[in-house]
Design a protein around this motif. Sequence first.
Motif, PDB file in Angstrom:
ATOM      1  N   LEU A   1      -0.272  -1.201   3.371  1.00 44.20           N
ATOM      2  CA  LEU A   1      -0.679  -2.506   3.896  1.00 44.20           C
ATOM      3  C   LEU A   1       0.540  -3.276   4.374  1.00 44.20           C
ATOM      4  O   LEU A   1       0.464  -4.102   5.266  1.00 44.20           O
ATOM      5  N   ASP A   2       1.671  -3.062   3.737  1.00 38.55           N
ATOM      6  CA  ASP A   2       2.960  -3.440   4.298  1.00 38.55           C
ATOM      7  C   ASP A   2       3.986  -2.579   3.569  1.00 38.55           C
ATOM      8  O   ASP A   2       3.604  -1.595   2.949  1.00 38.55           O
TER       9      ASP A   2
ATOM     10  N   HIS B   1       3.062  -2.610  -0.311  1.00 35.75           N
ATOM     11  CA  HIS B   1       1.705  -2.555  -0.843  1.00 35.75           C
ATOM     12  C   HIS B   1       0.952  -1.363  -0.294  1.00 35.75           C
ATOM     13  O   HIS B   1       1.049  -1.035   0.882  1.00 35.75           O
TER      14      HIS B   1
ATOM     15  N   LEU C   1      -2.986   0.525  -0.141  1.00 37.43           N
ATOM     16  CA  LEU C   1      -4.421   0.448  -0.386  1.00 37.43           C
ATOM     17  C   LEU C   1      -4.845   1.849  -0.795  1.00 37.43           C
ATOM     18  O   LEU C   1      -4.663   2.799  -0.042  1.00 37.43           O
TER      19      LEU C   1
ATOM     20  N   PHE D   1      -5.561  -4.375   8.368  1.00 34.20           N
ATOM     21  CA  PHE D   1      -5.714  -3.059   7.759  1.00 34.20           C
ATOM     22  C   PHE D   1      -5.099  -1.997   8.653  1.00 34.20           C
ATOM     23  O   PHE D   1      -4.604  -0.984   8.187  1.00 34.20           O
TER      24      PHE D   1
END
Lengths: 101, 542
Positions: free
Chosen positions: B328-329, B332, B334, B393
């Motif tokens: 997600l970056d 992070h 998902l 996303f």
Amino acid sequence: MGSSWDVGNWPSFDPHNFSQLRPNDPSAPSTPITYHPTHERTLPPPDQVISSEAKNILLRQFYQRGDEKLRPKRAAPENLSPEQECKHPRASFASSSEPPK
Amino acid sequence: MFRRHNITARIFERQIHTPAPGTSIHRARRFYENIVPASTIYEVECPDNSFRKFTEDGKYLISFSRNHQDLIVYRPTWLSFSCKQEDCDNQPLPPKAKKFESFFTQLYSVPLASANELICKDFFLYAETNQFGLFATSTAQIYDAPATGGAIQGVPSIEKITFHLLRLEDGVVLDERVFRNDYINLAHSMGVFLFDDLLAIVSLRYQRIHILQIRDSGSLVDLRAIGEFCREDDELFLNSSAQALSSVDKRAPHHTPVNNAVNGSPLEQPAQENPFLSGIKQRLLSFIVRGIQNEEKDETMRIQSLKKKFYFHFQDYVDLIIWKVQFLDRHHLLIKFGSVDGAVSRNADNHPAFFAVYNMESTEIIAFYQPFNILQMSSDELYLLFEQYCDHFHVPSKSSPYMNFISSHSNNIHALEQLRSSKNKATSFPLFIKKVLVSLPFNCQSQSPSPYFDQSLFRFDEKLISAADRHRQSTDHPIKFILRRPPHTLKFKIKPGPEAGITDCRTKRISSFLFHPILPLALSVQQTLFLQPAVVNIHFRR
């Protein structure tokens, strides 16, 4: 009449309109007067640092919802609809770096 | 507002008008309404390769040899010929137009797979800044592999998977990473996600997420392996404390270790028998427990709630395995969790999926969503976030700015209308959510950046062709691209297969489309399921 504003002899509706105006005197250049506020309500806090948010908006939403879940709930059941959440005051994000209790 | 459609008028307007703030690229893309790949050359004489895709900067065409052992890279050029007649535009094309080599020059052919390996022809990731390409070769799959060495029972095993990092300019192999007796989902690059220079590889068999970095020099560097251990030094710490306790126990055999965090069982047993869950599973379960605990203020209600919502399903939570991962970056992830059966089966629709957001730096789970509405962490919250922030996303990276312009329901009104209408038509909202969330986490680089797929420029049948690069059922009718804006005219048609159409309707044919991201050039490849050579058409602007 009474107007010293005759730079260029511009037409005006009423010659008295610009009687109060003092044209810029090119021989004595003056800096414009700076505005000083008379109150202190809008001063920033002395230690304020403005920086950009590292997390994008999606991650901010994830953190916000996670923080709300982990905060002890009030007695009344909360309705976690997204529109209402946007209007809540934003929780401090420094709490996300604390170790889990 | 009525805008003139004539290309000359548009060019003059471009000279005098600045575009509205933030829309300069959108205005530039509108010229693609005038420059369309309307001419088709049917049945081009081309080498018998399986063409994979154009790279996102349009510099290379990636293809693999038919025996899946060699990589062949072409440079897209353009047909050039001279014409001595008066009215050159209406003259038929010269015979050399039917040759593949008029449009593409071969740069090199590199053997990637050795004797018993095959190149996975669905796998290709492109690192645009350095023009590196990532390819995968693997040996055959073994289905009933025994679960040894920490592997999950039920997941097949592949003896050797190799990832090759190549510099696409000259085809030099820069680095390789080998995984032995492991299983990584290579189809459509599902098990691997590339973001900037970070690579996340999901090892389904050993339940680890390997994070690697692609350095500018071309080497693949291991950063961390998330799964059993969360931080880089977890393994070292646990092993050293296990050693220290075993040495203490030898010296004082009557001393019973009290509240030992590492061992709940006698020290003679090996580490695998450890009943404590470690790593990411521990983080996940403790996040769920804390969420449930916080819901109730009353102590007895809290215990009741925990029993009902957590302990009742405890084994199901423990049995969750990592299915798929995306960034997600930079910090992070998902992560999608599910059951072992769902990971291996082709149709994952019937298996419930659980989503978690994990921070790699602080090793914390930030959010968790599950399909049942027991707690308030249900998937419809995740769906709402997906509906509002879809583009986040599709993690946009600085090195691939074109990603911001691929049509999604967050940046395009027509895609949003489509989503809304399918939401209203859906009979059951939970089923609709499940269908939409199947696409999360996204496959990396699976959408073509070509402006001809921009929903605000053209309207086309999404079932027959779309930006997602997957094979589709082939029809005889040409696929029409119609202007979105007035005058809503048909601009061009893409017809795969031979010009006259196929007479034999019994054999099933599939087509795939490769659109160049910048030039008005597209390839359509139609193949039958048997090993007949594919029919390749070139669509270009004459």
